[in-house]
Design a protein around this motif. Structure first.
Motif, PDB file in Angstrom:
ATOM      1  N   MET A   1       0.846  -1.168   0.000  1.00  0.00           N
ATOM      2  CA  MET A   1       0.000   0.000   0.000  1.00  0.00           C
ATOM      3  C   MET A   1       0.892   1.232   0.000  1.00  0.00           C
ATOM      4  O   MET A   1       1.736   1.407   0.862  1.00  0.00           O
ATOM      5  CB  MET A   1      -0.877  -0.022   1.260  1.00  0.00           C
ATOM      6  N   THR A   2       0.709   2.086  -0.981  1.00  0.00           N
ATOM      7  CA  THR A   2       1.489   3.316  -1.020  1.00  0.00           C
ATOM      8  C   THR A   2       0.713   4.427  -0.342  1.00  0.00           C
ATOM      9  O   THR A   2      -0.508   4.505  -0.446  1.00  0.00           O
ATOM     10  CB  THR A   2       1.805   3.718  -2.474  1.00  0.00           C
ATOM     11  N   ARG A   3       1.463   5.240   0.309  1.00  0.00           N
ATOM     12  CA  ARG A   3       0.866   6.323   1.064  1.00  0.00           C
ATOM     13  C   ARG A   3       1.023   7.608   0.282  1.00  0.00           C
ATOM     14  O   ARG A   3       2.105   7.914  -0.206  1.00  0.00           O
ATOM     15  CB  ARG A   3       1.570   6.433   2.411  1.00  0.00           C
ATOM     16  N   ARG A   4      -0.048   8.372   0.172  1.00  0.00           N
ATOM     17  CA  ARG A   4       0.055   9.663  -0.507  1.00  0.00           C
ATOM     18  C   ARG A   4       0.848  10.602   0.374  1.00  0.00           C
ATOM     19  O   ARG A   4       0.836  10.504   1.592  1.00  0.00           O
ATOM     20  CB  ARG A   4      -1.321  10.226  -0.832  1.00  0.00           C
ATOM     21  N   HIS A   5       1.556  11.516  -0.265  1.00  0.00           N
ATOM     22  CA  HIS A   5       2.384  12.465   0.484  1.00  0.00           C
ATOM     23  C   HIS A   5       1.496  13.489   1.182  1.00  0.00           C
ATOM     24  O   HIS A   5       0.641  14.104   0.558  1.00  0.00           O
ATOM     25  CB  HIS A   5       3.368  13.166  -0.445  1.00  0.00           C
ATOM     26  N   VAL A  39      12.435  13.902  16.530  1.00  0.00           N
ATOM     27  CA  VAL A  39      12.989  12.970  15.537  1.00  0.00           C
ATOM     28  C   VAL A  39      12.172  11.684  15.513  1.00  0.00           C
ATOM     29  O   VAL A  39      11.788  11.194  14.435  1.00  0.00           O
ATOM     30  CB  VAL A  39      14.483  12.674  15.843  1.00  0.00           C
ATOM     31  N   ILE A  40      11.869  11.147  16.693  1.00  0.00           N
ATOM     32  CA  ILE A  40      11.057   9.925  16.775  1.00  0.00           C
ATOM     33  C   ILE A  40       9.668  10.167  16.171  1.00  0.00           C
ATOM     34  O   ILE A  40       9.158   9.334  15.412  1.00  0.00           O
ATOM     35  CB  ILE A  40      10.933   9.448  18.247  1.00  0.00           C
ATOM     36  N   ALA A  41       9.055  11.300  16.503  1.00  0.00           N
ATOM     37  CA  ALA A  41       7.723  11.615  15.976  1.00  0.00           C
ATOM     38  C   ALA A  41       7.758  11.720  14.459  1.00  0.00           C
ATOM     39  O   ALA A  41       6.861  11.211  13.770  1.00  0.00           O
ATOM     40  CB  ALA A  41       7.210  12.920  16.585  1.00  0.00           C
ATOM     41  N   TYR A  42       8.778  12.353  13.909  1.00  0.00           N
ATOM     42  CA  TYR A  42       8.899  12.483  12.450  1.00  0.00           C
ATOM     43  C   TYR A  42       9.034  11.109  11.793  1.00  0.00           C
ATOM     44  O   TYR A  42       8.403  10.839  10.769  1.00  0.00           O
ATOM     45  CB  TYR A  42      10.090  13.381  12.098  1.00  0.00           C
ATOM     46  N   VAL A  43       9.828  10.234  12.411  1.00  0.00           N
ATOM     47  CA  VAL A  43       9.995   8.876  11.873  1.00  0.00           C
ATOM     48  C   VAL A  43       8.665   8.122  11.924  1.00  0.00           C
ATOM     49  O   VAL A  43       8.260   7.488  10.946  1.00  0.00           O
ATOM     50  CB  VAL A  43      11.101   8.118  12.650  1.00  0.00           C
ATOM     51  N   VAL A  44       7.969   8.208  13.051  1.00  0.00           N
ATOM     52  CA  VAL A  44       6.687   7.511  13.196  1.00  0.00           C
ATOM     53  C   VAL A  44       5.692   8.011  12.152  1.00  0.00           C
ATOM     54  O   VAL A  44       5.018   7.219  11.483  1.00  0.00           O
ATOM     55  CB  VAL A  44       6.131   7.693  14.631  1.00  0.00           C
ATOM     56  N   VAL A  45       5.608   9.323  12.006  1.00  0.00           N
ATOM     57  CA  VAL A  45       4.622   9.905  11.091  1.00  0.00           C
ATOM     58  C   VAL A  45       4.937   9.559   9.642  1.00  0.00           C
ATOM     59  O   VAL A  45       4.030   9.373   8.833  1.00  0.00           O
ATOM     60  CB  VAL A  45       4.550  11.437  11.303  1.00  0.00           C
ATOM     61  N   PHE A  47       6.953   6.856   8.482  1.00  0.00           N
ATOM     62  CA  PHE A  47       7.164   5.457   8.134  1.00  0.00           C
ATOM     63  C   PHE A  47       6.004   4.543   8.507  1.00  0.00           C
ATOM     64  O   PHE A  47       5.938   3.414   8.049  1.00  0.00           O
ATOM     65  CB  PHE A  47       8.469   4.940   8.752  1.00  0.00           C
ATOM     66  N   PHE A  48       5.106   5.016   9.330  1.00  0.00           N
ATOM     67  CA  PHE A  48       3.932   4.236   9.684  1.00  0.00           C
ATOM     68  C   PHE A  48       2.717   4.974   9.183  1.00  0.00           C
ATOM     69  O   PHE A  48       2.613   6.185   9.325  1.00  0.00           O
ATOM     70  CB  PHE A  48       3.833   4.030  11.205  1.00  0.00           C
ATOM     71  N   TYR A  49       1.779   4.225   8.604  1.00  0.00           N
ATOM     72  CA  TYR A  49       0.595   4.882   8.068  1.00  0.00           C
ATOM     73  C   TYR A  49      -0.308   5.332   9.205  1.00  0.00           C
ATOM     74  O   TYR A  49      -0.766   4.530  10.009  1.00  0.00           O
ATOM     75  CB  TYR A  49      -0.189   3.969   7.138  1.00  0.00           C
ATOM     76  N   LEU A  50      -0.522   6.598   9.301  1.00  0.00           N
ATOM     77  CA  LEU A  50      -1.468   7.190  10.229  1.00  0.00           C
ATOM     78  C   LEU A  50      -2.341   8.144   9.423  1.00  0.00           C
ATOM     79  O   LEU A  50      -1.826   8.893   8.587  1.00  0.00           O
ATOM     80  CB  LEU A  50      -0.742   7.974  11.335  1.00  0.00           C
TER      81      LEU A  50
END
Length: 182
Positions: A1-5, A39-45, A47-50
């Motif tokens: 599944m690709t995520r839109r930017h 940094v952690i929040a940016y990675v989570v947002v 790399f994980f679909y939310l």
């Protein structure tokens, strides 16, 4: 599944929230902890679909202040009522599950309404039907259809306040049109 930017500006409220949660979890709001949390929040947002937090771009402080006053009055009143019911009626108290169809289909407003209602003693959101924006509430001391209708009116009044504070222009126009009807 690709995520839109999704632009960072759209995700900024979520990133800020995650940074604050990070600081709270570590019980440290020093610049280093918050920077690492960012940094952690940016990675989570990224790399994980939310789903994006879609805000309306409106926030009316003039409606917020009376809403807080109304909320505090409801909080104190409901606390006294629940205490009185617990002491006088005890286990003989009748409860009900009441369905309330909200006006807005915004996840943000449905969530805000559900949280505001759940914070007041005597009611609890059991389930949310996102497809119809319906809240299912467990309510104390509901003995008749009139009592259930009073709960619905109260929930819809809370939603109306939240629409005035931060609802979309479309939700606000629909609310004003509804209020203009006799």
């Amino acid at each position: 599944m690709t995520r839109r930017h999704i632009p960072l500006v759209t995700e900024l409220p979520l990133v800020i929230w995650l940074v604050l949660v990070w600081g709270a979890l570590w019980q440290d709001f020093s610049p280093g902890t918050l920077l690492f949390g960012a940094v952690i929040a940016y990675v989570v947002v990224n790399f994980f679909y939310l789903p994006p937090v879609e805000l309306t771009g409106r926030f009316n402080v003039l409606w917020l202040v009376p809403f807080i006053g109304r909320f505090l009055v409801q909080l104190v009143t409901a606390s006294v009522q629940v205490f009185r019911l617990a002491v006088t009626r005890g286990p003989r108290l009748r409860n009900a599950v009441v369905a309330v169809a909200l006006r807005s289909h915004s996840d943000f407003l449905v969530t805000a309404t559900g949280h505001a209602i759940s914070l007041i003693p005597g009611s609890l959101v059991l389930e949310v039907d996102r497809s119809t924006s319906t809240l299912y509430l467990h309510c104390l001391n509901v003995r008749s259809a009139d009592d259930a209708e009073a709960v619905r009116r109260d929930v819809l009044a809370t939603e109306a306040w939240l629409i005035r504070i931060m609802g979309s222009a479309r939700d606000l126009a629909a609310l004003r049109a509804e209020e203009a009807r006799p």
